[in-house]
Design a protein around this motif. Structure first.
Motif, PDB file in Angstrom:
ATOM      1  N   SER A   1       6.811  27.676  -6.963  1.00  0.00           N
ATOM      2  CA  SER A   1       6.501  26.290  -7.335  1.00  0.00           C
ATOM      3  C   SER A   1       5.449  26.205  -8.419  1.00  0.00           C
ATOM      4  O   SER A   1       5.199  25.128  -8.957  1.00  0.00           O
ATOM      5  N   ALA A   2       4.795  27.327  -8.696  1.00  0.00           N
ATOM      6  CA  ALA A   2       3.689  27.280  -9.647  1.00  0.00           C
ATOM      7  C   ALA A   2       4.213  27.475 -11.056  1.00  0.00           C
ATOM      8  O   ALA A   2       5.091  28.293 -11.285  1.00  0.00           O
ATOM      9  N   PRO A   3       3.687  26.711 -12.014  1.00  0.00           N
ATOM     10  CA  PRO A   3       4.058  26.935 -13.405  1.00  0.00           C
ATOM     11  C   PRO A   3       3.800  28.405 -13.758  1.00  0.00           C
ATOM     12  O   PRO A   3       2.804  28.984 -13.327  1.00  0.00           O
TER      13      PRO A   3
ATOM     14  N   SER B   1      13.478  19.009 -20.609  1.00  0.00           N
ATOM     15  CA  SER B   1      12.025  18.803 -20.512  1.00  0.00           C
ATOM     16  C   SER B   1      11.713  17.390 -20.068  1.00  0.00           C
ATOM     17  O   SER B   1      10.846  17.176 -19.211  1.00  0.00           O
ATOM     18  N   SER B   2      12.433  16.447 -20.632  1.00  0.00           N
ATOM     19  CA  SER B   2      12.119  15.058 -20.298  1.00  0.00           C
ATOM     20  C   SER B   2      12.470  14.776 -18.834  1.00  0.00           C
ATOM     21  O   SER B   2      11.763  14.040 -18.137  1.00  0.00           O
ATOM     22  N   VAL B   3      13.552  15.378 -18.363  1.00  0.00           N
ATOM     23  CA  VAL B   3      13.907  15.182 -16.953  1.00  0.00           C
ATOM     24  C   VAL B   3      12.823  15.756 -16.048  1.00  0.00           C
ATOM     25  O   VAL B   3      12.454  15.151 -15.038  1.00  0.00           O
ATOM     26  N   GLN B   4      12.267  16.913 -16.441  1.00  0.00           N
ATOM     27  CA  GLN B   4      11.195  17.476 -15.611  1.00  0.00           C
ATOM     28  C   GLN B   4      10.013  16.502 -15.582  1.00  0.00           C
ATOM     29  O   GLN B   4       9.432  16.252 -14.533  1.00  0.00           O
ATOM     30  N   ASP B   5       9.707  15.936 -16.739  1.00  0.00           N
ATOM     31  CA  ASP B   5       8.603  14.972 -16.784  1.00  0.00           C
ATOM     32  C   ASP B   5       8.898  13.758 -15.911  1.00  0.00           C
ATOM     33  O   ASP B   5       7.997  13.171 -15.306  1.00  0.00           O
ATOM     34  N   ASN B   6      10.166  13.378 -15.882  1.00  0.00           N
ATOM     35  CA  ASN B   6      10.528  12.196 -15.099  1.00  0.00           C
ATOM     36  C   ASN B   6      10.526  12.455 -13.600  1.00  0.00           C
ATOM     37  O   ASN B   6      10.536  11.527 -12.806  1.00  0.00           O
ATOM     38  N   ILE B   7      10.582  13.713 -13.242  1.00  0.00           N
ATOM     39  CA  ILE B   7      10.522  14.039 -11.813  1.00  0.00           C
ATOM     40  C   ILE B   7       9.063  14.066 -11.354  1.00  0.00           C
ATOM     41  O   ILE B   7       8.709  13.505 -10.321  1.00  0.00           O
ATOM     42  N   ILE B   8       8.226  14.689 -12.183  1.00  0.00           N
ATOM     43  CA  ILE B   8       6.839  14.918 -11.772  1.00  0.00           C
ATOM     44  C   ILE B   8       6.115  13.602 -11.483  1.00  0.00           C
ATOM     45  O   ILE B   8       6.112  12.688 -12.311  1.00  0.00           O
TER      46      ILE B   8
ATOM     47  N   SER C   1       7.833  20.696  -7.582  1.00  0.00           N
ATOM     48  CA  SER C   1       7.797  22.143  -7.450  1.00  0.00           C
ATOM     49  C   SER C   1       8.887  22.819  -8.278  1.00  0.00           C
ATOM     50  O   SER C   1       8.776  23.986  -8.611  1.00  0.00           O
ATOM     51  N   MET C   2       9.950  22.095  -8.564  1.00  0.00           N
ATOM     52  CA  MET C   2      10.918  22.639  -9.502  1.00  0.00           C
ATOM     53  C   MET C   2      10.514  22.266 -10.924  1.00  0.00           C
ATOM     54  O   MET C   2      10.566  23.094 -11.840  1.00  0.00           O
ATOM     55  N   ALA C   3      10.131  21.021 -11.088  1.00  0.00           N
ATOM     56  CA  ALA C   3       9.887  20.519 -12.444  1.00  0.00           C
ATOM     57  C   ALA C   3       8.746  21.272 -13.125  1.00  0.00           C
ATOM     58  O   ALA C   3       8.805  21.533 -14.324  1.00  0.00           O
TER      59      ALA C   3
END
Ligand SMILES: Cc1cc2nc3c(=O)[nH]c(=O)nc-3n(C[C@H](O)[C@H](O)[C@H](O)COP(=O)(O)O)c2cc1C
Ligand code: SF4
Ligand code: FES
Lengths: 249, 441, 803
Positions: free
Chosen positions: B288-290, B377-384, B394-396
């Protein structure tokens, strides 16, 4: 369980209008599944006792639903609809409730599966150490479809082995690894995979030398314990004065 | 050279440690005796708080402080030990429980006494069947010895302890999902607030702690807060059992003082990458960690340093990827896991993980365009920050970090197109022999 | 519902908004005209779950966006719903929801009234970045005979599942699998069949759950809404008719917190089909040569007047429970004033003396439906609300689940609410009064002794749950003095579950043989049972049936067949040709609750308006108008020219309805107890009833079975006449305790004959654990002899062939 997999549900799409009408009109109020009463199901005594024992362990009855499903799975090999109804009757809940719970968890199987359960980890650490090859070897040896193994798992034709690619099993120290009948083994090679399938089919204990349990911790014993830790030990506890000091008053 | 500091792992390979006799002969259960008979619950809480012990399950919150959030007074309170350990890369709790179950049980009973809980549960993941058997046996021994049950050690206190087996769902490690699973439901996280400390299991105040966190408790009670603080750093006192895995020579659990340089852990203890290879990316705190890169290997391994580097210590599990590893594949593996484990309750996590997997699959099969990387990338931002619990994040976070830090590799994968799609691992992994048993020891 | 917290001020998008503390932010924002989009939020379902994430907003001082649906407002809170951050979050949630949605709006029934459509328009990005494959399900498939499910459209908001788990508590509808593979389904793909399941159609914010009967019938822009009240049972739920081309296409809830909490039962939701049925009587008819033949209204009215005039005071009227207050009022006026007959009743069973009626109807004694929400304990006595007043079943479930209200149940037959009860007691069928007396004793009423044996112990357990001063007794049965004493001893309020939808109103406007309008004193008439005898034996000559079918509905139906055959003249106002119109000489078409105009009185005293949504079928005329003309033909000029005037007449003769008007009743109704005129309730001093009640009927001796009966929810004409509901029509069953079944050597599903004194009923055996040994239960209202076996000790044997 992702892409393309269509759950088994009443296949009305392929039905003609007439067939569909027949299906709908065949639905009777009695077909619904409210809480079954005990006299409506035949619960094996042993199963009933297990579930009741679980119910007694918790402050609230419903907490026993996971233990109850485990008991059903142990008894029938998988969570059969009948088994679920029986557990529901003992617990006084609807079978739907238990099915909903069962389908949430990866370890409960709601369809018939092979006798020995082999879960092969394909998560990060195992993958980084070659789990794909191990998994392929397992599939080939068991003669099952790799795609299915990836999704819902697949059983060998002789019914001896149920194989499923699984997420991290918490044993990355022995990657690539697998859980075979709830016991952990690793690190595995493709050869091990073939051996395991042969051994399971022959009814033998699989690869005992690769069993995780009883193995020592990585790095072996600490050569010289940290003096502070030692102090913690040699100032044993109890009502002694030293302990008071250690606690800082 | 790097060395371990074994507190929880002390005597870990002592034969028979899992039995109550051996554990007691090594000083076990004295802390409990002391805690129940000589110390007031409030004082216990103060000691735990003063020790600075931070949760070892992921969030790193002060254990003593969390325990002090539980309301006082006569009401049924609960303690849940989180033994779900399903985070990819984490396997420390398994070893702690399989080999030294009584250390955990002692910690649980002390913590229960401090928090005033009359019921305690160990929620252990269903896959750890062997470990659960060990625990159940130990619990039985402890009941018989009078360390659990009615009127423990004549202190007038009652604590019941139940080992509850999960059934395969990572999300049950999330504390409120754990509560639902314990209540016999689907393991869906709950909306917070109310926090479990106020309204948790069966609606009662509930303290939830990780196995390792609770295993520290007897040591703190035995030796005091100051003693405990003499280990580790100011903000991360104590030791940490670190699970190191992936492309290193000696994967395994290593107990070290927090603050040790990461390089020492990965190279010194775990042996570093195989001959002729280099570290390319590493997860410092489970999947889960970057991810961090080779440049960040010299950071101290502590809660604060990892946070500063934009990642996290999490459960303290390091997964190493070396130069043989294709990062887009690593990202897909990671995303698939979270997609599989998303409980489905909230939209951004359920659909975001699902969509991300599909997009990454396209990247790998050469069916994507560079624009898709922006969408990813934008989807990850939209999840966080938009989900009900942090599983989506944890995925994003790791996937986002991989796209950000290794964008060239993703672009290359896209450019290479379908035919030349990269192999997941450059070097056939079978070339690298799985670690022989001896090395694991 | 705000819990009346303190008024506070918050700022939403720069505008100051007043709200009560603790209210959820979404609701509070509305007061500042700010709409925050939601999917999963539905306060009717209980606590918010915060699952869909559609309602994210920014709150000053909190770093993460918060779900407005689950954030209680605080004084001084500063909220932003329009910032870029919030917009991005909203856009992305909409985008996520559409990742797997088929976007098949043109062929979707929800189109035009779909929250997903609306929110996508209002809060979405407007363009899609999703090019990946969507998930597929077979669709649409029947979830039940009444509902189709399209799982591809489902946005997994859990509303339907939460309804099944936490409102109806049938727990049949479940979420299966996990994550993005989750879908809504049932155990083993069985049909979802439960009495309230239709509510999920309305709850679903997309086109995933659609009514089979409504599919492809209309688009929202073709339809009109008409509000009225369902009079199929005493719940009197507020409904909205969807009308297209003068036909009812569906029925929706018209949320009235005081009445129905926004829910409907499936009878009310799908029963409109009976109204649209081809089998309706649409013109007046007169019997000629054995057949009912259509005639003109003048002729029919004259024939009716002539028949009644002949009988004069030897006529009797039965007013069915779906009749409006105006219809009931005019009927009793015809009987009493035009014909000089005191024989008018709305009850098919026993008759209660005037004093007891007065006592049980006292304004201070009556509980309102919403009083259930604040009671500390509830006693359900002699009734299973699920069957007789379904919405009350849901209401009780709600308060037990959410407020922890303590529930005790004392009935002969197991009830659907047993699971939530702290104590349940089963008495021998037929000993309602005796058990009530035992309860009164345990509650400390004067003059009662402890009941012997089990009864005393059971009553003690039940009474132990009840909190004096904060109890509501929900009851049904023959009114008796012990009930009054029990209520007095507990300082409890009562809510009667009457047999008919408007039984309370009909009683209060004078359709009782023991009292005139407003419980005024009057010459005493015959009860229904006595009427039946008198018609058979010649003491009475004519029967006037207003929306009543005694052959089906009276306990002793077959006796009524004989009575109506023997009667010289029978006039019936009826929607259908039924078992009673078979014997009628003149028949007028009746209006349904979708057609008529008038008022009804809820069992808790709330006057509600029934309003026409569709025109009367064929040549049917408003019943009130027909009654006014009939009255005039019989020499009693009423001077009434409109429903309004009929209500005026009612209000002037029922003092405690004094001055009430349609306007005052309005859309949501008004309880007469809450109006000043309530002070005009008959003021006589409370009578003392104390004295022990009747002795308990002893349990049947030597292994006999004592028969009780219940009116199944679906044992109703509307079930038979609505194609969608027909599959629910019950067949006769006998419910037995497992012990008795074993003793008798019969198993579940067996066909048996239930016999006593030469009467025999064929039934299928249903074994139920919660039936008291020694009892057996049959279903009433199926047109067989079941009702006559009630209270009898019977023999049960495998079905013979000769029956
Ligand atoms: C998706 C998810 C999974 C988690 N899994 C675990 C786990 O397996 N074990 C654990 O101890 N904590 C896990 N946690 C953290 C717990 O929610 C919680 O913070 C922790 O158990 C608290 O204990 P601690 O304070 O002792 O760390 C997880 C959190 C999330 C969001
Ligand atoms: S079927 Fe409708 S109500 Fe049920 S979860 Fe799906 S969208 Fe929500
Ligand atoms: S409406 Fe708030 S999360 Fe769904």
């Amino acid at each position: 369980m992702s892409d393309g997999w269509v759950p088994e549900i009443r296949p009305t799409d392929d039905m003609s209008a007439e067939e569909r009408q027949r299906l709908v009109s065949s639905m009777r109020p009695e077909d619904a599944e409210p809480v079954p009463e005990l006299h409506e199901v035949e619960v094996p005594d042993e199963l009933k006792e297990r579930i009741e024992a679980a119910m007694a362990k918790y402050p609230e009855v419903r907490s026993a639903s996971l233990p109850a499903l485990w008991a059903v799975q142990r008894h029938y090999g998988w969570c059969t609809p009948d088994g679920i109804r029986q557990a529901a009757a003992v617990m006084g809940v609807t079978p739907g409730y238990l099915e909903s719970v069962a389908t949430f968890y990866d370890l409960f199987r709601t369809g018939p599966v092979g006798r020995h359960h082999v879960l092969v980890c394909h998560n990060l650490a195992c993958w980084l150490r070659g789990s794909e090859d191990v998994l392929d070897a397992f599939c080939e040896a068991a003669g099952v479809n790799a795609d299915e193994v990836d999704h819902i798992g697949a059983s060998s034709e002789d019914g001896e082995v149920y194989l499923k690619a699984f997420e991290c099993l918490g044993a990355c120290d022995i990657a690539p690894m697998a859980s075979i009948d709830e016991r952990y083994y690793g690190p595995l090679t493709p050869d091990d995979a073939r051996t395991v399938i042969d051994q399971l089919r022959a009814g033998a204990d699989p690869i005992p030398d690769k069993a995780l349990f009883g193995r020592e911790t990585a790095g072996g014993p600490e050569p010289e314990p940290d003096p502070r830790v030692k102090k913690g030990e040699t100032n044993p506890v109890g009502p002694g004065r030293e302990a008071e000091e250690a606690t800082g008053g | 050279m790097a060395s371990q500091t074994r507190m929880l792992f002390r005597h870990i390979d002592e034969p028979g440690l899992a039995s109550i006799e051996t554990y007691r002969s090594l000083g076990g259960y004295r802390a409990l005796e002391r805690a129940l008979n000589d110390i007031e619950p409030d004082e216990l809480l103060t000691t735990l708080e003063d020790s600075g012990l931070r949760g070892r399950g992921g969030a790193g919150f002060s254990m003593g402080k969390k325990a002090s959030f539980l309301p006082r007074g006569e009401m049924e309170k609960f303690l849940c030990c989180n033994a779900d350990e399903s985070e990819p890369g984490a396997f420390k709790d398994r070893e702690l429980m399989s080999k030294n179950p009584h250390q955990l049980i002692e910690g649980i009973i002390i913590a229960a006494a401090a928090a005033g809980a009359g019921w305690a549960f160990i929620f252990i993941r269903g896959e750890y069947a062997q470990t659960a058997d060990v625990l159940e046996r130990a619990v039985e021994e402890a009941y018989r010895a009078g360390y659990i049950g009615e009127n423990i050690l004549d202190s007038g206190r009652r604590v019941e302890l139940v080992v509850h087996r999960g059934a395969g769902a990572y999300i049950c490690g999330e504390e409120t999902a754990l509560l639902d699973a314990l209540e016999g439901k689907r393991g869906n996280p709950r909306l917070k607030p109310p926090f479990p400390a106020i309204q948790g299991l069966y609606g009662g105040p509930t303290l939830i702690n990780n196995v390792e966190t609770l295993s520290n408790v007897p040591h703190i009670v035995k030796n005091g807060a100051d003693w405990f603080k003499s280990f580790g750093t100011e903000q991360s006192p104590g030791t940490k059992v670190v699970s190191v895995s992936g492309r290193v020579q000696r994967p395994g659990n290593y107990e070290v003082e927090l603050g040790m340089p990461s390089r020492e852990l990965i190279f010194g203890l775990a042996g570093g990458p195989f001959e002729g290879h280099e570290v390319k990316a590493w997860f410092p705190g489970g999947s889960s960690a970057p991810v961090l890169t080779a440049k960040e290997l010299d950071l101290p391994y502590s809660f604060e340093a990892m946070a500063e580097a934009g990642s996290m210590l999490g459960s303290g599990s390091i997964i190493v990827a070396d130069d043989t590893v294709s990062i887009p594949h690593l990202a897909l593996r990671t995303a698939r896991f979270y997609h599989h484990e998303s409980c489905g309750k909230c939209t951004p996590c359920r659909e975001g993980t699902n969509w991300t997997v599909k997009m990454l699959e396209r990247v790998i099969s050469g069916e994507a365009t560079p624009m898709d990387l922006d969408v990813i990338s934008s989807v990850q931002d939209n999840i966080i920050g938009h989900c009900l619990c942090v599983l989506g994040d944890s995925m994003a976070m790791p996937v986002g970090s991989m796209v950000a830090k290794f964008r060239d590799e993703f672009e290359a994968a896209i450019e290479a197109g379908r035919d030349a799609a990269p192999r997941p691992l450059d070097e056939s992994p079978t070339d690298v022999k799985p670690v022989p048993l001896e090395a694991v020891r | 519902m705000s819990n009346g917290g303190d008024q506070i001020t918050l700022v939403v998008d720069g505008v100051e908004v007043q709200a009560s503390a603790g209210e959820m932010l979404v609701d509070a924002a509305k007061q500042g005209d700010v709409e925050i989009p939601v999917f999963c939020y539905e306060p009717k379902l209980g606590e918010p779950v915060g699952a869909c994430r559609m309602c994210l907003v920014e709150i000053e001082g909190i770093p993460k966006l918060q779900t407005a649906c689950s954030t209680p407002v605080r004084d001084g809170m500063v909220v932003y719903t329009q910032t870029d951050r919030v917009k991005e979050a909203q856009n992305s949630v909409v985008e996520f929801l559409l990742v797997n949605h088929p976007l098949d709006c043109p062929v979707c029934d929800k189109g035009g009234e779909c929250p997903l459509q609306d929110i996508s328009m209002g809060w979405g990005r407007g363009k899609s970045r999703v090019i990946d494959a969507k998930r597929h399900f077979q669709k649409p498939i029947p979830l039940s005979p009444l509902i189709k499910i399209d799982r591809e459209r489902c946005i997994l908001c859990y509303r339907c599942v939460r309804f099944s788990q936490e409102v109806a508590e049938d727990e049949q509808l479940q979420l299966l699998e996990r994550g993005s593979s989750s879908f809504v389904g049932t155990f083993d793909d069985r049909p979802y069949i439960a009495p309230f399941h239709g509510n999920i159609i309305e709850l679903c914010p997309v086109g995933a759950l659609t009514s089979d009967a409504y599919r492809f019938r209309a688009r929202p822009w073709d339809i009109e809404d008409a509000g009225t009240v369902c009079t199929l049972c005493p719940s009197q739920c507020n409904i909205k008719l969807t009308v297209r081309d003068e036909k009812i296409q569906r029925v929706l809830a018209r949320d009235n917190f005081e009445v129905d909490d926004g829910w409907l039962c499936d009878k009310g939701r799908f029963g409109y089909q009976a109204i649209e049925s081809d089998e309706r009587i649409t013109e007046p008819m007169v019997r000629r040569g054995g057949n009912l033949e259509p005639v003109g209204w003048t002729e029919a009215l004259e024939a009716a007047a002539e028949g009644l005039r002949q009988a004069g005071e030897r006529a009797a009227a039965i007013v069915g429970g779906s009749s409006s207050n105006e219809e009931g009022y005019l009927t009793q006026r015809i009987m009493r004033r035009a014909l000089g007959s005191p024989h008018v009743t709305s009850s098919l069973t026993e008759e209660t003396d005037r004093a007891l009626h007065v006592e049980l109807s006292r304004p201070e004694r009556g509980a309102s439906v919403s009083d259930l929400d604040s009671a500390e304990s509830i006693l359900v006595l002699g009734t299973d609300p699920l069957h007789s007043m379904p919405i009350v079943d849901l209401r009780i479930r709600k308060v037990v689940r959410r407020n922890g209200t303590r529930l005790a149940i004392a009935t002969d037959r197991p009830t659907a609410l047993d699971g939530g009860a702290e104590e349940t007691a089963r008495y021998v069928p037929g000993s309602f009064a005796a058990f009530t007396a035992a309860l009164a004793g345990e509650a400390g009423a004067d003059g009662y002794e402890r009941a012997p044996g089990d009864t005393g112990a059971d009553a003690e357990r039940v009474a132990g749950v009840l909190r004096p001063g904060s109890t509501i007794i929900v009851w049904a049965g023959e009114p008796n003095g012990s009930l009054v004493d029990l209520a007095r001893a507990l300082k409890a309020k009562t809510l009667e579950v009457p047999s008919g939808a408007n039984t309370r109103g009909l009683r209060e406007i004078g359709c009782v043989p023991t009292a005139g309008p407003g419980f005024s004193e009057t010459a005493e008439g015959l009860s229904a049972a006595d009427t039946c005898n008198a018609l058979t034996e010649g003491g009475l000559d004519a029967a006037f049936l207003v929306n009543a079918d005694p052959v089906r509905d009276a306990p002793d139906g077959p006796a009524w067949t004989e009575a109506l055959t023997k009667a010289d003249f029978v006039l019936a106002i009826s929607m259908f040709e039924d078992a009673s119109t078979k014997h009628a000489d003149v028949v007028f078409p009746a209006e349904s609750y979708a057609e008529k105009e008038g008022t009804v009185t809820h069992p808790d005293g709330r006057l509600q308006r029934v309003r026409p949504g569709v025109p009367n079928p064929g040549r049917a005329r408003p019943t009130w108008e027909v009654l006014v003309e009939l009255s005039a033909l019989l020499g009693e000029e009423t001077g009434i020219d409109s429903v309004k005037e009929a209500l005026e007449a009612v209000a002037s003769e029922v003092p405690f309805y004094g001055g009430i008007t349609e306007e005052e009743i309005g859309g949501l109704g008004v309880r007469w107890q809450d109006r000043d005129a309530a002070g005009a309730f008959p003021g006589e001093a409370s009578r003392e009833f104390a004295g022990g009640g009747s002795p308990a009927s002893p349990a049947p001796a030597n292994g006999g079975l004592r028969i009780g009966a219940y009116r199944d929810l679906w044992a109703a004409e509307v079930t038979d006449r609505s194609p969608a509901l027909r599959f629910l029509a019950p067949k006769q069953t006998i419910e037995l305790a497992p012990h008795d079944a074993e003793r008798l050597g019969i198993g579940g599903g067996d066909e048996v004959d239930v016999r006593s004194n030469g009467t025999s009923v064929r039934a299928r055996v249903v074994i139920r654990e919660r039936v008291r040994p020694g009892s057996g239960f049959l279903i009433e209202g199926l047109g067989d002899l079941a009702g006559t076996l009630v209270g009898e000790d019977v023999e049960v044997s495998p079905a013979g062939d000769d029956e």
